[in-house]
Design an enzyme around this catalytic site. Structure first.
Site, short mmCIF file in Angstrom:
data_model
loop_
_atom_site.label_atom_id
_atom_site.label_comp_id
_atom_site.label_asym_id
_atom_site.label_seq_id
_atom_site.Cartn_x
_atom_site.Cartn_y
_atom_site.Cartn_z
N ARG A 15 27.87 32.79 15.43
CA ARG A 15 27.30 33.84 14.78
C ARG A 15 25.57 33.87 15.53
O ARG A 15 25.19 33.71 16.35
CB ARG A 15 27.24 32.91 13.10
CG ARG A 15 26.58 31.65 13.87
CD ARG A 15 26.55 31.03 13.03
NE ARG A 15 25.31 30.64 12.33
CZ ARG A 15 24.12 29.79 13.01
NH1 ARG A 15 24.22 28.95 13.72
NH2 ARG A 15 22.90 29.70 12.34
N ASN A 96 23.82 27.42 24.42
CA ASN A 96 22.88 28.39 23.13
C ASN A 96 23.08 27.44 21.93
O ASN A 96 22.44 27.14 21.78
CB ASN A 96 24.28 29.39 23.44
CG ASN A 96 23.37 29.65 21.68
OD1 ASN A 96 21.56 30.49 21.15
ND2 ASN A 96 24.20 29.54 20.75
N TYR A 159 11.70 19.59 18.22
CA TYR A 159 11.85 20.81 18.51
C TYR A 159 11.70 21.35 19.96
O TYR A 159 12.74 21.31 20.66
CB TYR A 159 12.54 21.92 16.97
CG TYR A 159 12.77 23.28 18.41
CD1 TYR A 159 14.23 23.05 18.37
CD2 TYR A 159 12.39 23.99 18.63
CE1 TYR A 159 14.98 24.53 18.09
CE2 TYR A 159 12.89 25.28 19.23
CZ TYR A 159 13.79 25.44 18.42
OH TYR A 159 15.45 26.77 19.60
N ILE A 192 12.55 34.93 16.74
CA ILE A 192 13.81 36.17 16.39
C ILE A 192 14.04 36.26 14.48
O ILE A 192 14.56 35.28 14.36
CB ILE A 192 14.75 35.84 16.52
CG1 ILE A 192 14.44 35.58 18.85
CG2 ILE A 192 15.99 37.16 17.18
CD1 ILE A 192 14.34 36.73 19.07
#
Length: 254
Positions: A15, A96, A159, A192
């Protein structure tokens, strides 16, 4: 004489950005292995889409947060390489898979920190280490970072710190793996429109407009803006790019 088709392994390829990377890489003429955590049906759909482009593909389950499963995962990779691709090694690894946890520095819990570390840094560190035995010399590793490692936005302290660690690790990997002609680079997306982090960039119109206003090209990114860059790094045209951080953000916070 037949040309050996190169193979890319993408974690989190069912996804979002990972899916877009997988399709873009297949369009460059590479075969693809994707991993998924829980959504097998979505992963199988990506495999079918890649096959429709004339490339071979396979999907494997992987929880990047659980390093104890990595040995058995790569045994599955070896089986897939033999059965689906009729070979014993692959060429490119794209780290990723990831999650986003939004919390202030002062509000971040130890559990949140550990979860982010396991998925965003420890996972890619040891996945890559174990992948090397199954990788061809002359291939490449692409680590996915974030624009937030360059500029700061409150709520992403943990993060972004993990991604900063990935960016430093990339240089060390490039230095140490150069003797095998393995290139290691970072792709760092800006904001994004995906379902990442609950889809906040995509679905929060005010945030979307704010991010667009600080981006030189005047909009937030789309998945199609990222996949092609990763795919390019899996081609011979990118053979001399090594140890680089390539930010793909449209020019955020310049």
């Amino acid at each position: 004489m037949a040309i050996n088709t190169k193979i890319a392994l993408i974690t989190g390829g069912s996804r979002g950005l990972g899916k877009n990377m997988a399709i873009a890489i297949a369009k460059k003429g590479l075969d693809v292995i994707i991993t998924y955590n829980s959504k097998k049906e979505e992963a199988d759909a990506v495999v079918k889409e890649i096959e429709s482009l004339g490339q071979k593909a396979a999907s494997l389950q992987l929880n990047v947060a659980d390093s104890g499963t990595f040995d058995s995962f790569f045994e599955e990779v070896k089986t897939a390489l033999k059965e689906t691709f009729k070979t014993d090694k692959f060429d490119f690894l794209i780290n990723n898979a990831g999650i986003g946890i939004y919390n202030s520095f002062i509000g971040t819990t130890e559990a949140e920190f550990d979860q982010l570390n396991n998925i965003q840094f420890k996972g890619p560190f040891f996945i890559t280490q174990k992948a090397l035995d199954v990788m061809n010399d002359g291939g490449g590793i692409i680590n996915i970072s974030t624009g937030l490692a360059r500029f700061s936005s409150p709520g992403y302290a943990a993060y972004a710190s993990m991604k900063g660690a990935i960016e430093t690790l990339t240089k060390y990997q490039a230095k140490e793996l150069g003797q095998r002609q393995i290139k290691v680079n970072v792709v760092a997306p800006g904001a994004i429109e995906t379902d990442f982090g609950g889809g906040v960039v995509r679905d929060n119109e005010q945030l979307n407009q704010t991010l667009s206003s600080i981006t030189a090209l005047g909009r937030v990114g789309l998945p199609d803006d990222i996949g092609g860059v990763v795919a390019f790094l899996c081609t011979e045209d990118a053979r001399w790019i090594n140890a680089q951080r390539i930010e793909v953000s449209g020019g955020m916070n310049l």
